[in-house]
Motif scaffolding. Sequence first.
Motif, PDB file in Angstrom:
ATOM      1  N   GLY A 142       0.770  -1.233   0.000  1.00 20.73           N
ATOM      2  CA  GLY A 142       0.000   0.000   0.000  1.00 20.73           C
ATOM      3  C   GLY A 142       0.798   1.277   0.000  1.00 20.73           C
ATOM      4  N   PHE A 143       2.068   1.213  -0.395  1.00 24.00           N
ATOM      5  CA  PHE A 143       2.876   2.430  -0.473  1.00 24.00           C
ATOM      6  C   PHE A 143       2.472   3.266  -1.680  1.00 24.00           C
ATOM      7  CE2 PHE A 143       5.527  -0.093   2.310  1.00 24.00           C
ATOM      8  CZ  PHE A 143       6.055   0.847   3.185  1.00 24.00           C
ATOM      9  N   ASP A 144       2.840   4.557  -1.624  1.00 22.76           N
ATOM     10  CA  ASP A 144       2.554   5.468  -2.728  1.00 22.76           C
ATOM     11  C   ASP A 144       3.696   5.526  -3.736  1.00 22.76           C
ATOM     12  OD1 ASP A 144       0.058   6.497  -1.534  1.00 22.76           O
ATOM     13  OD2 ASP A 144       1.406   7.348  -0.039  1.00 22.76           O
ATOM     14  N   GLY A 145       4.897   5.209  -3.283  1.00 24.82           N
ATOM     15  CA  GLY A 145       6.054   5.305  -4.154  1.00 24.82           C
ATOM     16  C   GLY A 145       7.167   4.393  -3.681  1.00 24.82           C
ATOM     17  N   ILE A 146       8.253   4.378  -4.447  1.00 26.41           N
ATOM     18  CA  ILE A 146       9.406   3.551  -4.104  1.00 26.41           C
ATOM     19  C   ILE A 146      10.684   4.298  -4.450  1.00 26.41           C
ATOM     20  CG2 ILE A 146       9.407   2.323  -6.327  1.00 26.41           C
ATOM     21  CD1 ILE A 146      10.118  -0.237  -4.626  1.00 26.41           C
ATOM     22  N   GLU A 147      11.665   4.190  -3.565  1.00 25.36           N
ATOM     23  CA  GLU A 147      12.975   4.812  -3.765  1.00 25.36           C
ATOM     24  C   GLU A 147      13.966   3.712  -4.141  1.00 25.36           C
ATOM     25  OE1 GLU A 147      16.244   7.611  -1.378  1.00 25.36           O
ATOM     26  OE2 GLU A 147      14.546   6.723  -0.295  1.00 25.36           O
ATOM     27  N   LEU A 148      14.632   3.884  -5.261  1.00 22.53           N
ATOM     28  CA  LEU A 148      15.542   2.863  -5.764  1.00 22.53           C
ATOM     29  C   LEU A 148      16.954   3.081  -5.230  1.00 22.53           C
ATOM     30  CD1 LEU A 148      14.450   2.674  -9.527  1.00 22.53           C
ATOM     31  CD2 LEU A 148      13.439   1.534  -7.530  1.00 22.53           C
ATOM     32  N   LEU A 149      17.557   2.015  -4.725  1.00 23.37           N
ATOM     33  CA  LEU A 149      18.961   2.031  -4.302  1.00 23.37           C
ATOM     34  C   LEU A 149      19.801   1.566  -5.481  1.00 23.37           C
ATOM     35  CD1 LEU A 149      21.121   2.289  -2.048  1.00 23.37           C
ATOM     36  CD2 LEU A 149      20.620  -0.096  -1.452  1.00 23.37           C
ATOM     37  N   LEU A 150      20.630   2.459  -5.998  1.00 22.39           N
ATOM     38  CA  LEU A 150      21.340   2.180  -7.245  1.00 22.39           C
ATOM     39  C   LEU A 150      22.189   0.915  -7.158  1.00 22.39           C
ATOM     40  CD1 LEU A 150      22.269   2.800 -10.091  1.00 22.39           C
ATOM     41  CD2 LEU A 150      23.848   4.500  -9.159  1.00 22.39           C
ATOM     42  N   VAL A 151      22.939   0.732  -6.070  1.00 22.76           N
ATOM     43  CA  VAL A 151      23.831  -0.427  -5.993  1.00 22.76           C
ATOM     44  C   VAL A 151      23.061  -1.743  -5.920  1.00 22.76           C
ATOM     45  CG1 VAL A 151      25.692   0.901  -4.930  1.00 22.76           C
ATOM     46  CG2 VAL A 151      24.044  -0.287  -3.469  1.00 22.76           C
ATOM     47  N   GLN A 152      21.771  -1.679  -5.711  1.00 22.35           N
ATOM     48  CA  GLN A 152      20.937  -2.885  -5.652  1.00 22.35           C
ATOM     49  C   GLN A 152      20.418  -3.283  -7.029  1.00 22.35           C
ATOM     50  OE1 GLN A 152      17.804  -2.457  -2.761  1.00 22.35           O
ATOM     51  NE2 GLN A 152      16.931  -4.474  -3.127  1.00 22.35           N
ATOM     52  N   MET A 153      20.554  -2.390  -7.993  1.00 18.82           N
ATOM     53  CA  MET A 153      20.024  -2.653  -9.324  1.00 18.82           C
ATOM     54  C   MET A 153      20.907  -3.642 -10.068  1.00 18.82           C
ATOM     55  SD  MET A 153      18.875   1.273 -10.189  1.00 18.82           S
ATOM     56  CE  MET A 153      18.558   0.950 -11.908  1.00 18.82           C
ATOM     57  N   ASN A 154      20.281  -4.480 -10.884  1.00 16.59           N
ATOM     58  CA  ASN A 154      21.019  -5.509 -11.615  1.00 16.59           C
ATOM     59  C   ASN A 154      21.685  -4.996 -12.882  1.00 16.59           C
ATOM     60  OD1 ASN A 154      20.417  -7.558  -9.784  1.00 16.59           O
ATOM     61  ND2 ASN A 154      18.483  -8.052 -10.795  1.00 16.59           N
ATOM     62  N   SER A 155      21.271  -3.813 -13.341  1.00 14.95           N
ATOM     63  CA  SER A 155      21.799  -3.293 -14.595  1.00 14.95           C
ATOM     64  C   SER A 155      21.568  -1.787 -14.654  1.00 14.95           C
ATOM     65  CB  SER A 155      21.107  -3.980 -15.786  1.00 14.95           C
ATOM     66  OG  SER A 155      21.450  -3.362 -17.012  1.00 14.95           O
TER      67      SER A 155
END
Length: 316
Positions: free
Chosen positions: A71-84
């Motif tokens: 039920g969140f409104d948004g999401i903050e992406l952690l760059l080092v967690q991204m696969n590409s």
Amino acid sequence: MDRRKFMNGAAMLGAGSVISGFSPSDLTSTPKPKKIKHNPIGVSTYSFWQFNGPKENVPMELCIEKAAAMGFDGIELLLVQMNSEDNGYLQKLKKQAFHAGLDLMGFSTHQGYLSPEKRYREQNISKTLHQIELAYKLGIPTMRLNTGRWGTSKSFDDLMANKGMEPTLEGYTDEDGFKWVIDAIEQCIPTAERCGVVLGLENHWGLGRTAEGVKRIVDAINSPWLQVTLDTGNFLENREAQMELLAPQTYLVQAKTYYGGGKWYTLDIDYPKIGEMMRRHNYKGYISLEFEGNESPDTAVPKGLELLRDAFWYEL
């Protein structure tokens, strides 16, 4: 005849009520509740991973799916967690988030300018410019920025044990560091403006360990494209006073919770009081939950969402 007398009497009663300053409607009038709106609440993908094991075990796609289901409104992406960092992957994440009803509302990145080596600082400036471009491709409006650390601690655990404090490099002072950091971030501002990405300098160790340090850098650069990312868990003393100092320039709030006990420490953060403080400063932006406890994120993160929903709101 009796009916006529009754109507005349009622009319006189009404006239008397007006003359005396009383109206029948006063019997039912009660203060109307104030209209409020809750700040939008996002969650950092860090909350689901916390650097526990390979990042491939907690892919971004899974984080987006869980954030939407909770039920969140948004999401903050952690760059080092991204696969590409390939554009196709970025656009896939953007598409998934939109379809899930989530804003991509923050981009948490790492860089550092706290070094006497000019080449090192230039490499980190180039790195930051690249990160801004990634945020632009993702459609993310704000990006977390760090000053960097002196690097004189033996490990991050040692840094935490020393409450984020570490000695400067031999032969240099914090004054040298502020000059390097201010000069480096200044070089990133034109790209941030061109891409429409507000840089948020976080209170995150190094010269950003204190509110005074963060504010000194932001004030020196004096650009609308450099504001503050305010982390509630990175002030280990005089928390509320330091947050108050940065509140007027805050563009994003990162809110720590520690269910199950913290990984490095546990703070007792009074979120209703912080919510009241941010209302005084007319803050209407996102709150990004960063869960940093030992409880399972599947149970702890929803509890954090409920806590923040209750604490952060403002009057319309």
